[in-house]
Design a protein around this motif. Structure first.
Motif, mmCIF file in Angstrom:
data_model
loop_
_atom_site.group_PDB
_atom_site.id
_atom_site.type_symbol
_atom_site.label_atom_id
_atom_site.label_comp_id
_atom_site.label_asym_id
_atom_site.label_seq_id
_atom_site.Cartn_x
_atom_site.Cartn_y
_atom_site.Cartn_z
ATOM 1 N N SER A 5 -11.817 4.751 2.421
ATOM 2 C CA SER A 5 -10.510 5.802 2.035
ATOM 3 C C SER A 5 -10.195 6.614 3.315
ATOM 4 C CB SER A 5 -11.299 6.726 0.901
ATOM 5 O OG SER A 5 -10.333 7.772 0.659
ATOM 6 N N CYS A 6 -8.936 6.354 3.624
ATOM 7 C CA CYS A 6 -8.711 6.797 5.189
ATOM 8 C C CYS A 6 -8.830 8.546 5.176
ATOM 9 C CB CYS A 6 -7.234 6.628 5.426
ATOM 10 S SG CYS A 6 -6.049 7.076 4.356
ATOM 11 N N ALA A 50 -7.829 -0.915 7.522
ATOM 12 C CA ALA A 50 -6.616 -1.129 8.343
ATOM 13 C C ALA A 50 -6.346 0.129 9.186
ATOM 14 C CB ALA A 50 -5.497 -1.510 7.433
ATOM 15 N N CYS A 51 -6.059 -0.186 10.413
ATOM 16 C CA CYS A 51 -5.616 0.910 11.359
ATOM 17 C C CYS A 51 -5.015 0.423 12.434
ATOM 18 C CB CYS A 51 -7.065 1.539 12.119
ATOM 19 S SG CYS A 51 -7.833 0.274 13.075
ATOM 20 N N PHE A 52 -4.125 1.331 13.220
ATOM 21 C CA PHE A 52 -3.292 1.101 14.445
ATOM 22 C C PHE A 52 -4.291 2.060 15.531
ATOM 23 C CE2 PHE A 52 -0.591 -1.231 11.742
ATOM 24 C CZ PHE A 52 0.194 -2.051 12.509
ATOM 25 N N VAL A 53 -4.095 1.395 16.588
ATOM 26 C CA VAL A 53 -4.532 2.325 17.923
ATOM 27 C C VAL A 53 -3.315 2.450 18.838
ATOM 28 C CG1 VAL A 53 -6.188 2.896 19.677
ATOM 29 C CG2 VAL A 53 -6.825 1.745 17.429
ATOM 30 N N THR A 54 -2.945 3.827 19.063
ATOM 31 C CA THR A 54 -1.583 3.899 20.034
ATOM 32 C C THR A 54 -2.432 4.807 21.230
ATOM 33 O OG1 THR A 54 -0.432 4.081 17.774
ATOM 34 C CG2 THR A 54 0.723 4.807 19.799
ATOM 35 N N LEU A 55 -1.870 4.302 22.328
ATOM 36 C CA LEU A 55 -2.325 4.919 23.491
ATOM 37 C C LEU A 55 -1.136 5.434 24.491
ATOM 38 C CD1 LEU A 55 -4.208 1.786 24.866
ATOM 39 C CD2 LEU A 55 -5.060 3.899 23.795
ATOM 40 N N SER A 108 -4.719 5.586 13.714
ATOM 41 C CA SER A 108 -4.059 5.884 12.700
ATOM 42 C C SER A 108 -4.769 4.933 11.439
ATOM 43 C CB SER A 108 -2.547 5.485 12.605
ATOM 44 O OG SER A 108 -1.908 6.186 13.419
ATOM 45 N N VAL A 109 -5.625 5.454 10.573
ATOM 46 C CA VAL A 109 -6.129 4.669 9.459
ATOM 47 C C VAL A 109 -5.298 4.819 8.371
ATOM 48 C CG1 VAL A 109 -8.369 4.613 8.104
ATOM 49 C CG2 VAL A 109 -8.511 5.619 10.546
ATOM 50 N N LEU A 110 -4.852 3.567 7.814
ATOM 51 C CA LEU A 110 -4.128 3.466 6.862
ATOM 52 C C LEU A 110 -4.362 3.368 5.357
ATOM 53 C CD1 LEU A 110 -2.465 2.174 9.348
ATOM 54 C CD2 LEU A 110 -1.452 0.549 7.928
ATOM 55 N N SER A 111 -3.596 4.053 4.517
ATOM 56 C CA SER A 111 -4.038 3.969 3.243
ATOM 57 C C SER A 111 -3.920 2.514 2.823
ATOM 58 C CB SER A 111 -3.177 5.045 2.411
ATOM 59 O OG SER A 111 -1.611 4.462 2.263
ATOM 60 N N GLU A 112 -4.049 2.433 1.328
ATOM 61 C CA GLU A 112 -3.770 0.797 0.773
ATOM 62 C C GLU A 112 -2.139 0.945 0.703
ATOM 63 O OE1 GLU A 112 -5.804 -0.642 -2.572
ATOM 64 O OE2 GLU A 112 -7.348 1.056 -2.412
ATOM 65 N N LEU A 113 -1.670 -0.355 1.045
ATOM 66 C CA LEU A 113 -0.247 -0.466 0.945
ATOM 67 C C LEU A 113 0.177 -0.527 -0.757
ATOM 68 C CD1 LEU A 113 0.299 -3.616 3.034
ATOM 69 C CD2 LEU A 113 0.480 -1.229 3.693
ATOM 70 N N ALA A 114 1.291 0.500 -0.701
ATOM 71 C CA ALA A 114 1.978 0.519 -2.174
ATOM 72 C C ALA A 114 3.105 0.012 -2.300
ATOM 73 C CB ALA A 114 1.887 1.916 -2.470
ATOM 74 N N PRO A 115 3.208 -1.256 -3.200
ATOM 75 C CA PRO A 115 4.565 -1.882 -3.317
ATOM 76 C C PRO A 115 5.733 -1.147 -3.822
ATOM 77 C CG PRO A 115 2.668 -3.131 -4.381
ATOM 78 C CD PRO A 115 2.031 -1.733 -4.016
ATOM 79 N N ILE A 116 6.990 -1.329 -3.230
ATOM 80 C CA ILE A 116 8.037 -0.322 -3.645
ATOM 81 C C ILE A 116 8.912 -1.657 -4.215
ATOM 82 C CG2 ILE A 116 10.028 0.912 -2.978
ATOM 83 C CD1 ILE A 116 8.380 1.880 -0.651
ATOM 84 N N ALA A 117 9.693 -1.547 -5.657
ATOM 85 C CA ALA A 117 10.379 -2.326 -6.086
ATOM 86 C C ALA A 117 11.934 -2.463 -5.234
ATOM 87 C CB ALA A 117 10.886 -1.684 -7.431
ATOM 88 N N ASN A 118 12.039 -3.479 -4.896
ATOM 89 C CA ASN A 118 13.446 -3.612 -4.220
ATOM 90 C C ASN A 118 14.456 -3.524 -5.146
ATOM 91 O OD1 ASN A 118 15.342 -4.527 -2.593
ATOM 92 N ND2 ASN A 118 14.600 -6.052 -1.474
ATOM 93 N N ALA A 119 14.979 -2.367 -5.170
ATOM 94 C CA ALA A 119 16.248 -1.955 -6.104
ATOM 95 C C ALA A 119 17.690 -1.985 -5.135
ATOM 96 C CB ALA A 119 16.106 -1.044 -6.971
ATOM 97 N N GLY A 120 17.419 -2.460 -3.765
ATOM 98 C CA GLY A 120 18.506 -2.269 -3.121
ATOM 99 C C GLY A 120 18.324 -1.220 -1.708
ATOM 100 N N PHE A 182 6.764 -2.164 1.172
ATOM 101 C CA PHE A 182 5.297 -1.449 1.101
ATOM 102 C C PHE A 182 5.408 -0.270 1.822
ATOM 103 C CE2 PHE A 182 4.820 -6.099 0.816
ATOM 104 C CZ PHE A 182 3.988 -6.241 -0.214
ATOM 105 N N ARG A 183 4.918 0.839 1.144
ATOM 106 C CA ARG A 183 4.738 2.139 1.832
ATOM 107 C C ARG A 183 3.259 2.532 1.877
ATOM 108 N NH1 ARG A 183 7.718 6.831 -1.027
ATOM 109 N NH2 ARG A 183 8.393 5.361 -2.626
ATOM 110 N N PHE A 184 3.068 3.391 2.730
ATOM 111 C CA PHE A 184 1.584 3.738 2.913
ATOM 112 C C PHE A 184 1.741 5.013 3.754
ATOM 113 C CE2 PHE A 184 3.107 1.330 6.670
ATOM 114 C CZ PHE A 184 2.438 2.038 7.739
ATOM 115 N N THR A 185 0.625 5.455 3.926
ATOM 116 C CA THR A 185 0.268 6.867 4.449
ATOM 117 C C THR A 185 -0.791 6.695 5.672
ATOM 118 O OG1 THR A 185 -1.343 7.756 3.131
ATOM 119 C CG2 THR A 185 1.109 8.575 2.762
ATOM 120 N N THR A 186 -0.813 7.600 6.552
ATOM 121 C CA THR A 186 -1.991 7.372 7.543
ATOM 122 C C THR A 186 -2.810 8.670 7.700
ATOM 123 O OG1 THR A 186 -0.505 8.096 9.369
ATOM 124 C CG2 THR A 186 -0.907 5.782 8.882
#
Length: 196
Positions: A5-6, A50-55, A108-120, A182-186
Motif C-alpha cells: 500500500s503506497c 511498482a515505482c519510478f525513481v527520478t533523479l 514515486s510509489v504507485l497505487s494500483e492501476l485503476a482502469p478507465i472506460a474508454n468513452a472517447g 489506467f489512472r493511478f496516484t503516487t
C-alpha cells in the motif's frame, strides 16, 4: 503476497528506501554496477510494489525509469530503478562521480492501476484530475505513462494527454477505441542532495 500500500510507509521505512537509493547511486558511479543492499525486514518493503525513481541535478531532470507492474518487492524495484535511472536512461549520460553530491531524487510509489472506460478522448479529459492522476495508455505494442508530477510542466488535461500520446509514438490528435486507459496516484518520497 499483497501489493504494498503506497500510502502506508512509515517514516522509518521511507528512510530505509532513501538510504538504499544513496547506496545504489554511490555504487553505480564508483563500481559501475548494481550492488544491492541487504534485504530489509519491513513487510511493507518486502511486499510487491511498482515505482519510478527520478533523479535531478539543479532542478533539471537527470534520469527517470521505473515500472507500473508490481511484480517484485518494493525495496528491490527502488534499488533497480535507482541504478537504471542513474546509468541506463538513454536520454542522458550516466551520472558522474562529481554529480553525486548534487543529486536530488524522488521515489514515486504507485497505487494500483485503476482502469478507465474508454468513452472517447473528451470524456477522458473531463475525468482527469490535474496534479493528482497519473495516466497509462496502452494499445497493441505501444504504451506510455506519465506520473502525476508531470502536471507541474503540463498543467491542462489537454496538454498532458497530447504530450503522453506523443511520448507513446502516437500523433497528438490520435484517438482509438482500442486504447486502454489506467489512472493511478503516487506516494512520493523525496531525497535531498547531500549539500542541503
Amino acid at each position: 503476497m499483497p501489493v504494498s500500500s503506497c500510502t502506508n510507509l512509515s517514516v522509518s521505512e521511507q528512510a530505509v528506501l532513501k538510504k538504499f537509493v544513496r547506496q545504489v547511486l554511490n555504487n553505480a558511479v564508483i563500481d559501475k554496477s548494481l550492488i544491492l543492499p541487504s534485504e530489509p525486514q519491513s513487510l511493507s518493503l518486502l511486499a510487491p510494489g511498482a515505482c519510478f525513481v527520478t533523479l535531478y541535478t539543479d532542478q533539471q531532470l537527470r534520469g527517470c525509469i521505473g515500472t507500473y507492474v508490481a511484480d517484485q518487492p518494493l525495496w528491490l524495484n527502488v534499488c533497480r530503478y535507482s541504478y537504471y535511472s542513474a546509468c541506463e536512461d538513454r536520454r542522458f549520460t550516466p551520472i558522474a562521480k562529481n554529480e553525486l553530491a548534487n543529486i536530488r531524487f524522488e521515489i514515486s510509489v504507485l497505487s494500483e492501476l485503476a482502469p478507465i472506460a474508454n468513452a472517447g478522448e473528451q470524456a477522458l479529459l473531463t475525468q482527469l484530475k490535474a496534479g493528482i492522476d497519473g495516466l497509462l495508455l496502452k494499445e497493441g505494442y505501444r504504451s506510455a505513462i506519465f506520473l502525476p508530477s508531470v502536471w507541474q510542466a503540463l498543467t491542462t488535461p489537454s496538454e498532458f494527454l497530447q504530450a503522453l500520446k506523443l511520448k507513446g509514438g502516437w500523433p497528438a490528435n490520435y484517438w482509438s477505441q482500442d486504447i486502454e486507459l489506467f489512472r493511478f496516484t503516487t506516494f512520493v518520497i523525496e531525497g535531498e542532495n547531500k549539500n542541503s
